[in-house]
Design a protein around this motif. Structure first.
Motif, PDB file in Angstrom:
ATOM      1  N   PRO A  35      46.437  44.286  36.819  1.00  0.00           N
ATOM      2  CA  PRO A  35      45.387  44.308  36.073  1.00  0.00           C
ATOM      3  C   PRO A  35      45.815  43.846  34.528  1.00  0.00           C
ATOM      4  CG  PRO A  35      45.857  46.562  36.235  1.00  0.00           C
ATOM      5  CD  PRO A  35      46.853  45.590  36.956  1.00  0.00           C
ATOM      6  N   ASP A  36      44.726  43.007  33.983  1.00  0.00           N
ATOM      7  CA  ASP A  36      44.709  42.558  32.444  1.00  0.00           C
ATOM      8  C   ASP A  36      44.320  43.883  31.591  1.00  0.00           C
ATOM      9  OD1 ASP A  36      44.594  41.494  30.170  1.00  0.00           O
ATOM     10  OD2 ASP A  36      43.555  39.516  30.938  1.00  0.00           O
ATOM     11  N   VAL A  37      45.533  44.528  31.153  1.00  0.00           N
ATOM     12  CA  VAL A  37      45.177  45.574  30.392  1.00  0.00           C
ATOM     13  C   VAL A  37      44.418  45.323  29.073  1.00  0.00           C
ATOM     14  CG1 VAL A  37      46.336  47.626  29.331  1.00  0.00           C
ATOM     15  CG2 VAL A  37      47.485  46.904  31.439  1.00  0.00           C
ATOM     16  N   LEU A  40      40.978  44.800  30.167  1.00  0.00           N
ATOM     17  CA  LEU A  40      39.937  46.139  30.428  1.00  0.00           C
ATOM     18  C   LEU A  40      39.763  47.064  29.250  1.00  0.00           C
ATOM     19  CD1 LEU A  40      42.307  47.505  33.418  1.00  0.00           C
ATOM     20  CD2 LEU A  40      39.772  46.750  33.512  1.00  0.00           C
ATOM     21  N   THR A  44      35.995  48.175  27.424  1.00  0.00           N
ATOM     22  CA  THR A  44      35.773  49.727  27.225  1.00  0.00           C
ATOM     23  C   THR A  44      35.330  49.799  25.799  1.00  0.00           C
ATOM     24  OG1 THR A  44      37.954  50.526  26.715  1.00  0.00           O
ATOM     25  CG2 THR A  44      37.273  50.484  29.112  1.00  0.00           C
ATOM     26  N   LEU A  80      44.547  52.219  36.395  1.00  0.00           N
ATOM     27  CA  LEU A  80      43.942  50.703  35.863  1.00  0.00           C
ATOM     28  C   LEU A  80      43.236  50.066  36.741  1.00  0.00           C
ATOM     29  CD1 LEU A  80      47.118  49.901  33.533  1.00  0.00           C
ATOM     30  CD2 LEU A  80      44.938  50.564  32.689  1.00  0.00           C
ATOM     31  N   LEU A  81      43.489  50.197  37.978  1.00  0.00           N
ATOM     32  CA  LEU A  81      43.227  49.355  39.135  1.00  0.00           C
ATOM     33  C   LEU A  81      41.621  50.156  39.287  1.00  0.00           C
ATOM     34  CD1 LEU A  81      46.028  48.839  41.722  1.00  0.00           C
ATOM     35  CD2 LEU A  81      44.976  47.161  40.118  1.00  0.00           C
ATOM     36  N   ASP A  84      39.371  48.847  36.747  1.00  0.00           N
ATOM     37  CA  ASP A  84      39.068  47.331  36.846  1.00  0.00           C
ATOM     38  C   ASP A  84      37.719  47.367  38.038  1.00  0.00           C
ATOM     39  OD1 ASP A  84      39.450  44.736  36.519  1.00  0.00           O
ATOM     40  OD2 ASP A  84      40.864  44.405  38.337  1.00  0.00           O
ATOM     41  N   HIS A  85      37.898  48.154  38.821  1.00  0.00           N
ATOM     42  CA  HIS A  85      36.732  48.277  39.926  1.00  0.00           C
ATOM     43  C   HIS A  85      35.487  48.571  39.600  1.00  0.00           C
ATOM     44  CE1 HIS A  85      39.215  46.154  43.110  1.00  0.00           C
ATOM     45  NE2 HIS A  85      40.282  47.109  42.731  1.00  0.00           N
ATOM     46  N   PRO A  87      34.561  50.356  35.675  1.00  0.00           N
ATOM     47  CA  PRO A  87      34.726  50.484  34.153  1.00  0.00           C
ATOM     48  C   PRO A  87      34.029  51.730  33.804  1.00  0.00           C
ATOM     49  CG  PRO A  87      34.076  48.284  34.597  1.00  0.00           C
ATOM     50  CD  PRO A  87      34.076  48.624  35.648  1.00  0.00           C
TER      51      PRO A  87
END
Length: 96
Positions: A35-37, A40, A44, A80-81, A84-85, A87
């Protein structure tokens, strides 16, 4: 040890060395999408230290992930994944 099994093991080790030296390509490579931290975190609206607290890691680790100096793994990667799915779970993470 069975001689055939031993010979297969030796052949595998020789192939590994050849791959490491760049003399041979691996038969297959499995890559997990990371994931692109930063994206993400920015989605948020949280600062690095807030995001780190929600994910359960240090702010310096979040910074390293964002700068691609380190890569998330284990339970942090799973979180994190999940973010990503979905938020919206950030609110649940912040409440813990």
């Amino acid at each position: 040890m069975d001689k055939q099994l031993f010979n297969e093991l030796v052949q595998s080790m020789e192939e590994m060395v050849a791959i490491e030296k760049g003399e041979m390509q691996p038969a297959r490579v499995h890559r997990h999408p990371l994931p692109d931290v930063k994206a993400l975190r920015e989605a948020t609206g949280l600062k690095q230290d807030e995001f780190a607290r929600a994910v359960g890691v240090s702010p310096s680790l979040v910074q390293s992930w964002e700068q691609k100096r380190r890569f998330p793994s284990g339970s942090a990667l799973k979180i994190l994944l999940m973010l990503d799915h979905n938020p919206a779970i950030i609110n649940d993470l912040l409440a813990i």
